[in-house]
Structures are given as C-alpha cells and as structure tokens.
Design a protein around this motif. Structure first.
Motif, PDB file in Angstrom:
ATOM      1  N   THR A  51       0.854  -1.188   0.000  1.00 49.99           N
ATOM      2  CA  THR A  51       0.000   0.000   0.000  1.00 49.99           C
ATOM      3  C   THR A  51       0.891   1.239   0.000  1.00 49.99           C
ATOM      4  N   LEU A  52       0.456   2.300  -0.697  1.00 49.63           N
ATOM      5  CA  LEU A  52       1.281   3.482  -0.866  1.00 49.63           C
ATOM      6  C   LEU A  52       0.388   4.709  -0.908  1.00 49.63           C
ATOM      7  N   THR A  53       0.633   5.683  -0.042  1.00 50.00           N
ATOM      8  CA  THR A  53      -0.171   6.898  -0.051  1.00 50.00           C
ATOM      9  C   THR A  53       0.262   7.779  -1.209  1.00 50.00           C
ATOM     10  N   VAL A  54      -0.638   8.030  -2.160  1.00 50.43           N
ATOM     11  CA  VAL A  54      -0.284   8.885  -3.291  1.00 50.43           C
ATOM     12  C   VAL A  54      -0.514  10.347  -2.939  1.00 50.43           C
ATOM     13  N   ASP A  55      -1.624  10.645  -2.266  1.00 51.29           N
ATOM     14  CA  ASP A  55      -1.872  12.041  -1.893  1.00 51.29           C
ATOM     15  C   ASP A  55      -2.854  12.094  -0.723  1.00 51.29           C
ATOM     16  N   ILE A  79      -1.418  -2.771  -4.212  1.00 51.67           N
ATOM     17  CA  ILE A  79      -0.901  -3.692  -5.226  1.00 51.67           C
ATOM     18  C   ILE A  79      -1.910  -4.795  -5.496  1.00 51.67           C
ATOM     19  N   LYS A  80      -2.714  -5.132  -4.497  1.00 50.49           N
ATOM     20  CA  LYS A  80      -3.696  -6.198  -4.683  1.00 50.49           C
ATOM     21  C   LYS A  80      -4.858  -5.924  -3.752  1.00 50.49           C
ATOM     22  N   ILE A  81      -6.025  -5.631  -4.325  1.00 50.94           N
ATOM     23  CA  ILE A  81      -7.184  -5.336  -3.488  1.00 50.94           C
ATOM     24  C   ILE A  81      -8.396  -6.025  -4.085  1.00 50.94           C
ATOM     25  N   LEU A  88      14.555  -9.921  -3.109  1.00 49.15           N
ATOM     26  CA  LEU A  88      13.183 -10.005  -3.600  1.00 49.15           C
ATOM     27  C   LEU A  88      12.691  -8.646  -4.069  1.00 49.15           C
ATOM     28  N   GLY A  89      13.101  -7.584  -3.384  1.00 50.18           N
ATOM     29  CA  GLY A  89      12.728  -6.242  -3.821  1.00 50.18           C
ATOM     30  C   GLY A  89      13.281  -5.936  -5.195  1.00 50.18           C
ATOM     31  N   LEU A 121       7.360   0.879  -7.186  1.00 47.37           N
ATOM     32  CA  LEU A 121       7.590   1.563  -5.904  1.00 47.37           C
ATOM     33  C   LEU A 121       7.143   0.687  -4.738  1.00 47.37           C
ATOM     34  N   GLN A 122       6.034  -0.033  -4.931  1.00 41.90           N
ATOM     35  CA  GLN A 122       5.546  -0.913  -3.860  1.00 41.90           C
ATOM     36  C   GLN A 122       6.608  -1.931  -3.472  1.00 41.90           C
ATOM     37  N   THR A 123       7.215  -2.579  -4.473  1.00 41.16           N
ATOM     38  CA  THR A 123       8.193  -3.606  -4.118  1.00 41.16           C
ATOM     39  C   THR A 123       9.480  -2.988  -3.586  1.00 41.16           C
ATOM     40  N   SER A 124       9.791  -1.758  -3.990  1.00 42.86           N
ATOM     41  CA  SER A 124      11.020  -1.169  -3.463  1.00 42.86           C
ATOM     42  C   SER A 124      10.851  -0.717  -2.017  1.00 42.86           C
TER      43      SER A 124
END
Lengths: 168, 108
Positions: free
Chosen positions: A126-130, A141-143, B18-19, B33-36
């Motif tokens: 998971t990554l906060t974009v804004d 990445i997977k939801i 793995l990254g 970016l997720q994997t890094s």
C-alpha cells in the motif's frame, strides 16, 4: 493551532535532540555530553518556532505508552505485508490487482495524519499517493473490492485505532 | 548475539533480493515503488539491526539509524508516486480503478 508557549516547545526540542545525541555517542565522555547538550539547546532555539507543536505535553505517560505499543504493532504489520508481497513477486503468474482507492480518516491533527500516511507507505503493498483534507488516495498492489468502506476497514482501520491513543 | 545477527542479516539480504526482483517483474512505476518499499523496510532495517547484534557496542546507534530510515523512506516513495501521477505517467492495464484521477485537477 493548539500551540503551547515558546519555552515548553523549546524544552521539548532540547530533550529530544539530547536523547538522540546520547544514543549516537553511547559510551560518551563528559565533554561530549556537555557539547551535545549545548548544541541541542542552541538548535532548538531556532526550530521551536516551527516544530514541536504541543510542547512538553507530548511527554504525557499515556502518549508515550501509546507510542511504545504502536511500534511492535507496525513492525508486525510490516513483516506480514512483506511476506505477502514476497509471495506475489515469486509466483510465476504475477497475481496483482492494482487500484488507487480513497479512504477517509478520523484523525484531525497534522502529526496524526503524517503518522498514518507514513505507516501506510511503510507497509509494502500500500502506498499513499496524496492526502487532500481527510481523504487518503492509496495505491494498493492487490485489493479485492474497490469501495471506500472496504478500503477503510482493510488498510486504515488497523493503524487508526492504535494511533488514536496518542495523537488526535 | 552472533547467531541473531547472522539470521537478521540473512533476512535482510533475502528481502532486498526479492525487492530487486520485484523491481524487474512489475508492470508499471507504481507497483515498482511498492516492491522497493519492501527492500527499504525489512531489507535495510534488519541488515542494519543485524550489524548491531554482531557488534553489540553499536546496537543503540544502529537502532537510531534504522529509525531514521523508517521515518524518511516513505516520504520519498510518496513524493515519487505523487509527482509521477501529476506528470501523467500511466498506470498498467491491470489497474481496476483510479479514484485519484478525477480529483487531482481540483487541488490547484
């Protein structure tokens, strides 16, 4: 801004910088200790205006306890999510289902939102974009489902209830 | 102490590898970016802490360094993703929904 007075903010910065200095120079000599304390006091004179919004009240035992409970929780979440993403990377079919979803938070203060956004980004997958006001735009990445309620439950919920113990 | 350090460094190296593998395999910038983030969290974190266990007089220093990595790494990931999205770098075909797209213009 719920600000405390200048001295209390300066004192908070001074304590934090001094503790960091002690940790870095751990088997310290007395001369190193004095130098560190003096430089810490000097630097926090300038940063107190901008940082350390809540001053000494941040040292309340309930807040420190909340933070200490939060650290193992986030480490555990990071380890779990790392293994999940490792399985995705290693499987030949690359089973990803990416999406950018929205989720609203109940946290009010800037520092609370910062903690939550960093926790989300630190967790692989998971990554906060804004962040716009109280809405988080999160790349997953997977939801499984993309509606907002599912996103709040599965991504934000597990951090938010612990964060509310020590930030607003 | 020695065994714990070796185990932590092994875990760190495994997840960094793995990254890197994920960086090659993923279809678009955002998933890369997720994997890094994986390489920076468990990879760098447990390698550094493992070095601290191998040399116990450094342990406190390595914990401070690892904390700084944990505090700063997500900010760079977030900024890269946000800037890329505003610049218009496309998401992969597998993406099911992009809710940021419709709101991104409003902010200016």
């Amino acid at each position: 801004m719920n600000s405390s007075n200048y001295f209390s903010r300066w004192f908070f910065g001074f304590i934090v910088l001094s503790l960091l200095w002690l940790a870095f120079t751990f088997p310290f000599s007395l001369a190193e200790l004095y130098t560190g304390l003096a430089i810490g006091a000097f630097i926090s004179l300038f940063t107190a205006k901008y940082f350390e919004e809540f001053g000494i009240s941040s040292f309340a035992p309930s807040k420190i306890l909340g933070l200490l409970i939060y650290i193992p929780i986030i480490l555990w979440e990071i380890i779990k999510a790392n293994i999940e993403v490792a399985i995705i990377v290693l499987s030949p079919s690359l089973p990803i289902k990416p999406a950018i979803v929205t989720a609203k938070t109940k946290l009010k203060s800037d520092i609370g939102k910062m903690f939550l956004a960093n926790s989300i980004t630190l967790t692989p997958g998971t990554l906060t974009v804004d962040i716009i006001d109280d809405t988080y735009f999160i790349h997953c990445i997977k939801i499984d489902k993309t509606d907002e309620k599912y996103a709040i439950d599965s991504i934000i919920g597990k951090f938010e209830k612990h964060l509310r113990r020590f930030v607003k | 102490m020695f065994i714990t350090g070796i185990i932590l460094i092994t875990i760190g190296v495994t997840f960094s590898t793995l990254g890197a593998l994920g960086l090659v395999r993923m279809p678009d910038l955002y998933n890369r970016l997720q994997t890094s983030t994986k390489a920076t969290t468990l990879g760098a974190f447990s390698t550094i802490i493992g070095v601290g266990f191998l040399n116990p007089s450094w342990l406190i220093k390595t914990i401070v360094i690892a904390t700084f990595i944990l505090l700063t790494a997500p900010i760079s990931s977030h900024n890269l993703a946000r800037a890329s999205h505003k610049w218009g770098i496309p998401l992969s075909d597998k993406t099911s929904v992009d809710k940021y797209d419709s709101k991104a213009g409003k902010e200016e």
